[in-house]
Design a protein around this motif. Structure first.
Motif, short mmCIF file in Angstrom:
data_model
loop_
_atom_site.label_atom_id
_atom_site.label_comp_id
_atom_site.label_asym_id
_atom_site.label_seq_id
_atom_site.Cartn_x
_atom_site.Cartn_y
_atom_site.Cartn_z
N ASP A 401 110.26 22.82 -85.45
CA ASP A 401 111.11 21.72 -87.04
C ASP A 401 112.79 21.39 -86.46
O ASP A 401 112.24 21.30 -84.98
N VAL A 402 113.17 21.14 -87.04
CA VAL A 402 114.89 20.87 -86.21
C VAL A 402 115.26 21.76 -85.47
O VAL A 402 116.12 21.03 -84.47
N ASP A 403 115.21 22.85 -85.22
CA ASP A 403 115.58 23.21 -84.38
C ASP A 403 115.06 23.58 -83.27
O ASP A 403 115.77 24.62 -82.12
N GLY A 404 114.01 23.31 -83.09
CA GLY A 404 112.77 23.35 -81.78
C GLY A 404 112.59 24.33 -81.63
O GLY A 404 111.40 24.57 -81.17
N LEU A 436 98.97 28.89 -83.87
CA LEU A 436 99.86 29.96 -85.26
C LEU A 436 101.42 30.15 -83.80
O LEU A 436 101.39 30.00 -82.45
N PRO A 437 103.01 29.67 -83.70
CA PRO A 437 104.00 30.30 -83.10
C PRO A 437 104.13 31.48 -82.25
O PRO A 437 103.16 32.50 -83.10
N PRO A 438 104.52 31.69 -81.71
CA PRO A 438 104.94 33.06 -80.93
C PRO A 438 105.91 34.05 -82.36
O PRO A 438 106.12 32.96 -83.02
N ASP A 439 105.89 34.97 -82.60
CA ASP A 439 106.56 36.15 -83.07
C ASP A 439 106.52 37.11 -82.71
O ASP A 439 106.48 37.43 -81.22
N GLU A 440 107.67 38.61 -83.91
CA GLU A 440 107.84 39.36 -83.26
C GLU A 440 106.33 40.53 -82.06
O GLU A 440 107.10 41.27 -81.37
#
Length: 553
Positions: A401-404, A436-440
Motif C-alpha cells: 500500500d502507500v505506506d509500504g 498473506l501479509p504478516p499480522d499479529e
C-alpha cells in the motif's frame, strides 16, 4: 420381522423407511379388539411401536413424528390426518399389544444389531430426536448425559467397530477375536503395554478369579493379540481400520452437522521411534522440529465440520510395498503424497459416501501429483507452499500500500513440476499462489497454493481472498487431534510395523468414539458450538470406558 428386515437393511436404510416395508399381517390374530369396534389398524400399530423401539423413543416422540409426517403415517396404515395420540400409544403397550411387546422388543434388538453390522444408521445412539432430556448446560446435566451415552457407545464399539476386524488365526482357539480386540481397547484406554495391560484387563473382567482355573487371568495374555496382529499386512490393517471408521461415521451422520459437501483435512502424524534403526525400512527420518531422530509416519483424513472434527480414515506412509509405486516414473520407489491423497479421498467419497468440497493439507502435500489428483476429482484445495526460490521471489514482489505495508497478493497460473502417477518425472500443472501479509499471529508472509477463484485487483477481492485462505485455520483442531489420537494408543517397544500400525489405527477409532460422546453431550444440552476445549476431556472419557470395559463381554 427380523427376517424381513434382513432382506431390506443396508447402509442407507433408516428406521422410518424400514418399518413401512415390513408386513405385519401374521400378527393380526393377536388383536384382542373385535373387528366391529372402532380402533386404529392393528398392523399399523405394530409397525409404529417397532419404529418407537428401534429409535429408543418416547410415546410423545412417536405421536409427534406421525403427526408431523402424514406420509409416514399413511404408509404404516393410519389415516394421514388422524395418527394415534400419545395416550393411545401408551395404552397399546400396556393393553392391546401387551402380548406382542416382547416380540417387538426382541425384533427391534435384533434389527439394531443387524443394522450395526451393515453400517445402517438405524438405532444409532447419536440420534437425539427421540430424547426428552431437559436442556441446559449445568454440570449435573452434562455428567448424567455423559455417563449414559458413554455406555451406549460401548455397545457401538462391540457391534460396529469390532466386526470390521478379521484376524488370521488357527482353528484351535482359546480366545475369540472379539476378546482380543476388547483387550486392545483396554490397552488403549489404560495406556499400558501388552502384558501389563492384559493383567489390568483380567482385573476388570473378573476381580476375584478361581485360582485353580488354568486360565485364571480371565483374559488373553499380552502376547496372544500380538501374535494375531503381527502377521497382518499394513494394507489389510488399514482396510479394517478404515472400514470401522466408515461404519461409525455412517451411524453418526444423522447428527453430525457437516457442510455439504464437506471439508477434508489430510495430515501426517509422526510417532517417535527410539532405538537402533538397523534395517527397519519403514522407520524414517523425523522432521527437524521434532525432539527425536526417527519415526513412523501415518496419514489421517479428518472430516471438518462446524461442530466436529472426525477421523474418517488413515494410511501408513513411507514404504513402497503398500503404495502403487510402479505407476510412478524414476528410480525412487518410496511413497508419493499424491497417492496418499488419492487413496484417502477415494475412501471418504466411495466408502464413507461423503462428497468432498475442499481439502486442506500441510506443506508436505505441496506437490504436482497432489494438485493434479485434486483437479481431476474437481476438489478445491488450500495447501501451504514450500519456500523454494520461486516462492521467495513471489514474496519479495508482494503488492504494497502507500505506506509500504504488504498486501494480499495473488499469482495465477503458477507452474509446478514433479513426478505424476502414470506421467513423467517432470510433469507440470498449474496452481494459484496467494500470499498473506504478516499480522499479529504471523511475523512473516504466508504463501498458499489453491485452485479457488481468488483475485487481488481491488480491496474487496483481497479481503475475499484472505477470508477464503484463512479458513485454513479451521485445521487448528486437527493439529491437536493427532496428539490426542496417540493418547488412545497402547505403549509398545515392538519393532514390528504391523503391531505399531494396528495400535495407531485402533487408537483412531477410540478417538472417534470420544469425539462423538463429546458432541452428543453438546447436542443433548442444546449447546452445539465450535469449541477448542471439549466438554468431555479425553482422560475422563478413557476413565468411563475403562470402568465399563467388562460390559463389552
Amino acid at each position: 420381522m427380523t427376517e424381513q428386515a434382513a432382506a431390506v437393511v443396508d447402509e442407507t436404510t433408516v428406521a422410518a423407511d424400514l418399518v413401512t416395508q415390513l408386513e405385519y399381517d401374521r400378527y393380526t390374530h393377536e388383536d384382542p379388539v373385535p373387528d366391529w369396534r372402532p380402533a386404529k389398524p392393528f398392523a399399523a400399530m405394530v409397525g409404529a411401536l417397532l419404529l418407537q423401539e428401534l429409535e429408543d423413543a418416547s410415546d410423545g416422540w412417536l405421536h409427534r413424528t406421525l403427526d408431523a409426517d402424514p406420509e409416514l403415517a399413511a404408509n404404516l396404515g393410519f389415516e394421514p390426518d388422524n395418527p394415534p395420540s400419545r395416550s393411545a400409544i401408551s395404552r397399546a403397550w400396556s393393553g392391546r399389544l401387551a402380548e406382542l411387546c416382547s416380540t417387538i422388543e426382541t425384533s427391534a434388538r435384533q434389527i439394531r444389531q443387524l443394522a450395526a453390522e451393515r453400517g445402517s444408521p438405524i438405532g444409532g445412539p447419536y440420534e437425539t430426536n427421540a430424547s426428552e432430556e431437559p436442556t441446559g448446560s449445568s454440570k449435573r446435566t452434562v455428567n448424567r448425559l455423559l455417563r449414559r451415552k458413554a455406555r451406549d457407545l460401548l455397545d457401538e464399539l462391540q457391534t460396529v467397530v469390532l466386526p470390521a476386524f478379521e484376524l488370521d488365526r488357527p482353528d484351535d482357539l482359546v480366545y475369540d477375536d472379539e476378546e482380543l480386540l476388547t483387550l486392545e481397547a483396554c490397552l488403549g484406554v489404560t495406556g499400558t503395554a501388552a502384558n501389563g495391560g492384559a493383567e489390568t484387563y483380567g482385573d476388570f473382567v473378573n476381580p476375584d478369579p478361581a485360582l485353580d482355573d488354568p486360565f485364571y487371568e480371565d483374559g488373553p495374555s499380552g502376547e496372544t493379540p500380538l501374535e494375531a496382529i503381527k502377521d497382518l499386512s499394513p494394507t489389510d490393517i488399514a482396510k479394517m481400520v478404515n472400514q470401522g471408521a466408515a461404519r461409525v461415521l455412517t451411524r453418526a451422520k444423522p447428527r453430525l452437522e457437516f457442510e455439504t459437501p464437506v471439508m477434508l483435512s489430510i495430515d501426517i502424524t509422526y510417532v517417535a521411534f527410539y532405538g537402533e534403526r538397523e534395517e527397519l525400512v519403514r522407520v524414517q527420518g523425523a522432521p527437524e522440529d521434532k525432539s527425536y531422530d526417527w519415526c513412523y509416519k501415518f496419514a489421517t483424513a479428518n472430516v471438518v465440520g462446524d461442530n466436529v472434527h472426525f477421523a474418517a480414515g488413515m494410511l501408513p506412509v513411507g514404504h513402497a510395498d503398500y503404495h502403487d509405486s510402479d505407476a510412478y516414473p524414476g528410480k525412487d520407489k518410496s511413497y508419493r503424497v499424491g497417492d496418499v491423497v488419492r487413496r484417502l479421498v477415494d475412501h471418504v467419497n466411495d466408502v464413507c459416501r461423503i462428497r468432498i468440497r475442499r481439502l486442506y493439507a500441510d506443506r508436505e502435500f505441496y506437490a504436482t501429483d497432489v494438485f493434479s489428483t485434486l483437479e481431476q476429482r474437481e476438489i478445491f484445495y488450500v495447501i501451504p507452499a514450500r519456500r523454494d526460490d520461486r516462492v521467495k521471489r513471489f514474496i519479495a514482489r508482494m503488492n504494497e500500500d502507500v505506506d509500504g505495508n504488504k498486501q494480499v497478493t495473488v499469482k495465477h497460473d503458477n507452474a509446478v513440476y514433479g513426478p505424476v502417477k502414470h506421467g513423467g518425472t517432470k510433469s507440470s500443472t498449474e496452481t494459484t499462489l496467494v500470499s498473506l501479509p504478516p499480522d499479529e499471529d504471523r511475523k512473516e508472509p504466508q504463501v498458499f497454493a489453491t485452485n479457488l477463484d481468488v483475485n487481488d485487483e481491488i480491496g474487496l477481492d483481497r479481503r475475499w481472498a484472505k477470508k477464503q485462505i484463512n479458513r485454513y485455520s479451521r485445521r487448528g483442531g486437527i493439529e491437536t487431534a493427532y496428539s490426542k489420537i496417540k493418547e488412545f494408543a497402547p505403549w509398545t517397544t515392538s519393532t514390528n510395523f504391523s503391531i505399531r500400525l494396528f495400535h495407531f489405527g485402533f487408537a483412531v477409532l477410540l478417538y472417534d468414539l470420544w469425539l462423538l460422546v463429546d458432541f452428543l453431550v453438546q447436542t443433548l444440552i442444546d449447546v452445539v458450538e465450535v469449541r477448542t476445549k471439549p466438554r468431555v476431556t479425553a482422560p475422563r472419557f478413557r476413565a468411563f470406558l475403562r470402568r465399563e470395559v467388562s460390559a463389552l463381554l
